[in-house]
Design a protein around this motif. Structure first.
Motif, mmCIF file in Angstrom:
data_model
loop_
_atom_site.group_PDB
_atom_site.id
_atom_site.type_symbol
_atom_site.label_atom_id
_atom_site.label_comp_id
_atom_site.label_asym_id
_atom_site.label_seq_id
_atom_site.Cartn_x
_atom_site.Cartn_y
_atom_site.Cartn_z
ATOM 1 N N VAL A 41 2.383 99.246 43.123
ATOM 2 C CA VAL A 41 0.920 99.789 43.375
ATOM 3 C C VAL A 41 -0.254 99.007 42.666
ATOM 4 N N ARG A 42 -0.935 98.484 43.530
ATOM 5 C CA ARG A 42 -2.255 97.694 42.906
ATOM 6 C C ARG A 42 -3.381 98.380 43.498
ATOM 7 N N ARG A 43 -4.240 98.374 42.321
ATOM 8 C CA ARG A 43 -5.565 99.180 42.514
ATOM 9 C C ARG A 43 -6.439 98.382 42.226
ATOM 10 N N ARG A 44 -7.889 98.207 43.081
ATOM 11 C CA ARG A 44 -9.151 97.324 42.543
ATOM 12 C C ARG A 44 -10.053 97.935 43.215
ATOM 13 N N ALA A 45 -11.292 98.177 42.326
ATOM 14 C CA ALA A 45 -12.592 98.496 42.721
ATOM 15 C C ALA A 45 -13.126 97.419 43.647
ATOM 16 N N GLY A 46 -13.599 98.126 44.836
ATOM 17 C CA GLY A 46 -14.030 97.225 45.923
ATOM 18 C C GLY A 46 -15.341 96.241 45.446
ATOM 19 N N GLY A 47 -16.215 96.696 44.436
ATOM 20 C CA GLY A 47 -17.131 95.377 44.215
ATOM 21 C C GLY A 47 -16.321 94.488 43.403
ATOM 22 N N GLU A 48 -15.363 94.625 42.960
ATOM 23 C CA GLU A 48 -14.739 93.359 42.063
ATOM 24 C C GLU A 48 -13.718 92.570 42.883
ATOM 25 N N LEU A 49 -13.676 92.950 43.928
ATOM 26 C CA LEU A 49 -12.658 92.156 44.839
ATOM 27 C C LEU A 49 -13.148 91.047 45.517
ATOM 28 N N VAL A 50 -12.471 89.687 45.327
ATOM 29 C CA VAL A 50 -12.836 88.783 45.886
ATOM 30 C C VAL A 50 -11.851 88.305 47.092
ATOM 31 N N ALA A 51 -12.153 87.602 48.310
ATOM 32 C CA ALA A 51 -11.256 87.410 49.434
ATOM 33 C C ALA A 51 -10.001 86.814 48.976
ATOM 34 N N GLY A 52 -10.092 85.725 48.213
ATOM 35 C CA GLY A 52 -8.707 84.924 47.987
ATOM 36 C C GLY A 52 -7.723 86.058 46.954
ATOM 37 N N GLU A 53 -8.423 87.028 46.388
ATOM 38 C CA GLU A 53 -7.467 87.755 45.633
ATOM 39 C C GLU A 53 -6.967 88.914 46.669
ATOM 40 N N LEU A 54 -7.697 89.465 47.504
ATOM 41 C CA LEU A 54 -7.346 90.446 48.649
ATOM 42 C C LEU A 54 -6.248 89.846 49.362
ATOM 43 N N ALA A 55 -6.270 88.544 49.722
ATOM 44 C CA ALA A 55 -5.244 87.867 50.655
ATOM 45 C C ALA A 55 -3.999 87.752 49.865
ATOM 46 N N GLU A 56 -4.175 87.473 48.793
ATOM 47 C CA GLU A 56 -2.878 87.548 48.023
ATOM 48 C C GLU A 56 -2.102 88.868 47.823
ATOM 49 N N MET A 57 -3.032 89.747 47.501
ATOM 50 C CA MET A 57 -2.382 91.271 47.500
ATOM 51 C C MET A 57 -1.804 91.661 48.841
ATOM 52 N N LEU A 58 -2.403 91.259 49.864
ATOM 53 C CA LEU A 58 -1.985 91.531 51.168
ATOM 54 C C LEU A 58 -0.796 90.787 51.815
ATOM 55 N N SER A 59 -0.683 89.660 51.230
ATOM 56 C CA SER A 59 0.287 88.626 51.829
ATOM 57 C C SER A 59 1.746 89.279 51.763
ATOM 58 N N PRO A 60 2.672 88.745 52.701
ATOM 59 C CA PRO A 60 3.992 89.312 52.645
ATOM 60 C C PRO A 60 4.783 88.727 51.007
ATOM 61 N N SER A 61 5.420 89.614 50.607
ATOM 62 C CA SER A 61 6.191 89.181 49.292
ATOM 63 C C SER A 61 7.358 88.624 49.395
ATOM 64 N N LEU A 62 7.423 87.447 48.549
ATOM 65 C CA LEU A 62 8.711 86.660 48.800
ATOM 66 C C LEU A 62 10.083 87.371 48.564
ATOM 67 N N PHE A 63 9.900 88.677 47.615
ATOM 68 C CA PHE A 63 10.862 89.250 47.027
ATOM 69 C C PHE A 63 10.972 90.784 47.737
ATOM 70 N N GLY A 64 10.264 91.044 48.792
ATOM 71 C CA GLY A 64 10.361 92.263 49.604
ATOM 72 C C GLY A 64 9.876 93.159 48.854
ATOM 73 N N GLY A 65 10.453 94.464 49.413
ATOM 74 C CA GLY A 65 9.837 95.683 48.759
ATOM 75 C C GLY A 65 8.451 96.239 49.142
ATOM 76 N N ARG A 66 8.142 97.547 49.004
ATOM 77 C CA ARG A 66 6.986 98.272 49.400
ATOM 78 C C ARG A 66 6.036 98.164 48.508
ATOM 79 N N ARG A 67 4.583 97.911 49.103
ATOM 80 C CA ARG A 67 3.565 97.837 48.034
ATOM 81 C C ARG A 67 2.450 98.852 48.666
ATOM 82 N N VAL A 68 1.719 99.393 47.797
ATOM 83 C CA VAL A 68 0.546 100.355 48.022
ATOM 84 C C VAL A 68 -0.553 99.349 47.380
ATOM 85 N N ILE A 69 -1.466 99.004 48.089
ATOM 86 C CA ILE A 69 -2.709 98.439 47.859
ATOM 87 C C ILE A 69 -4.037 99.329 47.974
ATOM 88 N N VAL A 70 -4.582 99.988 46.864
ATOM 89 C CA VAL A 70 -5.503 100.714 46.874
ATOM 90 C C VAL A 70 -7.049 100.142 46.444
#
Length: 325
Positions: A41-70
């Motif tokens: 689970v990864r959680r961030r305040a909307g006002g603090e997010l930058v596009a690059g960080e968001l792309a990294e959070m949402l990109s496919p994981s090399l190790f697999g596994g479920r993620r919840v991004i809030v």
């Protein structure tokens, strides 16, 4: 937009009721972890997010596994992040659950509308302000926890615990746990004996029909068993305002007036009965007395019980034409 499990891949929690928003997010995480215990689970305040960080959070994981991004407070995201979120929602990853919270309203509306258009699962979490909505909330909450409750019992529960949503949820949970889930008005009366039977509304009802003795008896008992003076003062003020609104609405059946007044029919009918014996001038005097009581009880008086007793006498005197004339 169904995911690979019981969860959607994109969920928009929209509304400004903090309890409902936090519960929707917590339940999403709980379901994800119930299906895959190692869900990240990864959680961030909307006002603090930058596009690059968001792309990294949402990109496919090399190790697999479920993620919840809030993403909390989606109304605060920057335009490029908003565009990225909407673009992602149109083609989300299978192993990611994206949750965006948004209070509704004009700020950041493009994000909320874009997520809806992309097919996000929408969870409503708006503030509950009307009595009818609270009654429905009680019934739905009891049902959600595996119980069943009628409308009259839901009304009785609200009279016993008040309008604070956290208190209502806690009461529903406790009732279902203690009763097995079948709850009627008799259950509420027994469970909240004293508190449900003697509340601020008991005092207010007696005041509005001019019953000084009954109002004082109910008031003293309520204070004795620990009912807070503030909701009693609020109930007296609400009683005066309700009678004034119903009286000003003119003649008509309770069901005809309920919609325009935004009140349940039973409350309109009770106010119509209480309005007999009141004049417009007397109601103005009663409102003044109720306002003075509220000010005293909420900080200006050393003896809040005395302030309430004085309000009982003042409102009843107003009904009899004894204040200001």
């Amino acid at each position: 937009m169904a995911g690979v499990s019981n969860l959607p891949r994109v969920r928009l929690v929209i509304g400004d009721e903090e309890l409902l928003v936090s519960r929707a997010v917590a339940e999403t995480i709980a379901v994800a972890r119930a299906e895959e215990a190692d869900t990240e689970v990864r959680r961030r305040a909307g006002g603090e997010l930058v596009a690059g960080e968001l792309a990294e959070m949402l990109s496919p994981s090399l190790f697999g596994g479920r993620r919840v991004i809030v993403v909390d407070d989606g109304q605060d995201v920057k335009k490029d992040v908003s565009a990225a979120l909407v673009g992602y929602a149109k083609a989300p990853e299978d192993d990611v659950v994206l949750v965006v919270t948004h209070p509704g309203g004009a700020k950041g509306k493009a994000l909320a509308d874009g997520l809806k258009a992309a097919g996000a699962d929408v969870v409503a979490a708006a503030k509950i302000s009307k009595h009818r909505e609270r009654v429905d909330f009680v019934r739905n909450e009891i049902r959600r926890q595996g119980g069943k409750i009628g409308e009259d019992a839901a009304e009785a529960l609200l009279a016993a615990v008040g309008n604070e949503l956290r208190d209502i949820v806690a009461a529903c949970s406790q009732l279902v746990a203690d009763t097995g889930g079948r709850i009627d008005a008799k259950t509420i009366a027994q469970y909240y004996k004293g508190r449900a039977e003697v509340s601020g509304f008991t005092v207010a009802d007696a005041v509005m029909v001019g019953d000084v003795a009954g109002a004082l008896e109910a008031l003293r008992w309520a204070l004795h068993i620990g009912v807070d003076p503030v909701p009693i003062a609020d109930a007296i003020a609400d009683g005066v305002r309700t009678v004034a609104r119903v009286a000003a609405a003119g003649k008509g059946s309770a069901y005809q007036l309920a919609g325009s007044l935004g009140m349940p029919p039973w409350k309109v009918e009770r106010a119509q009965r209480q309005a007999r014996g009141w004049t417009a001038e007397a109601l103005v005097d009663a409102m003044r007395a109720a306002a003075e009581c509220n000010a005293a009880v909420k900080g200006g008086s050393d003896d809040r019980g005395y302030a309430l007793e004085r309000a009982v006498f003042a409102v009843v005197a107003a009904r009899g034409g004894g204040i200001g004339r």
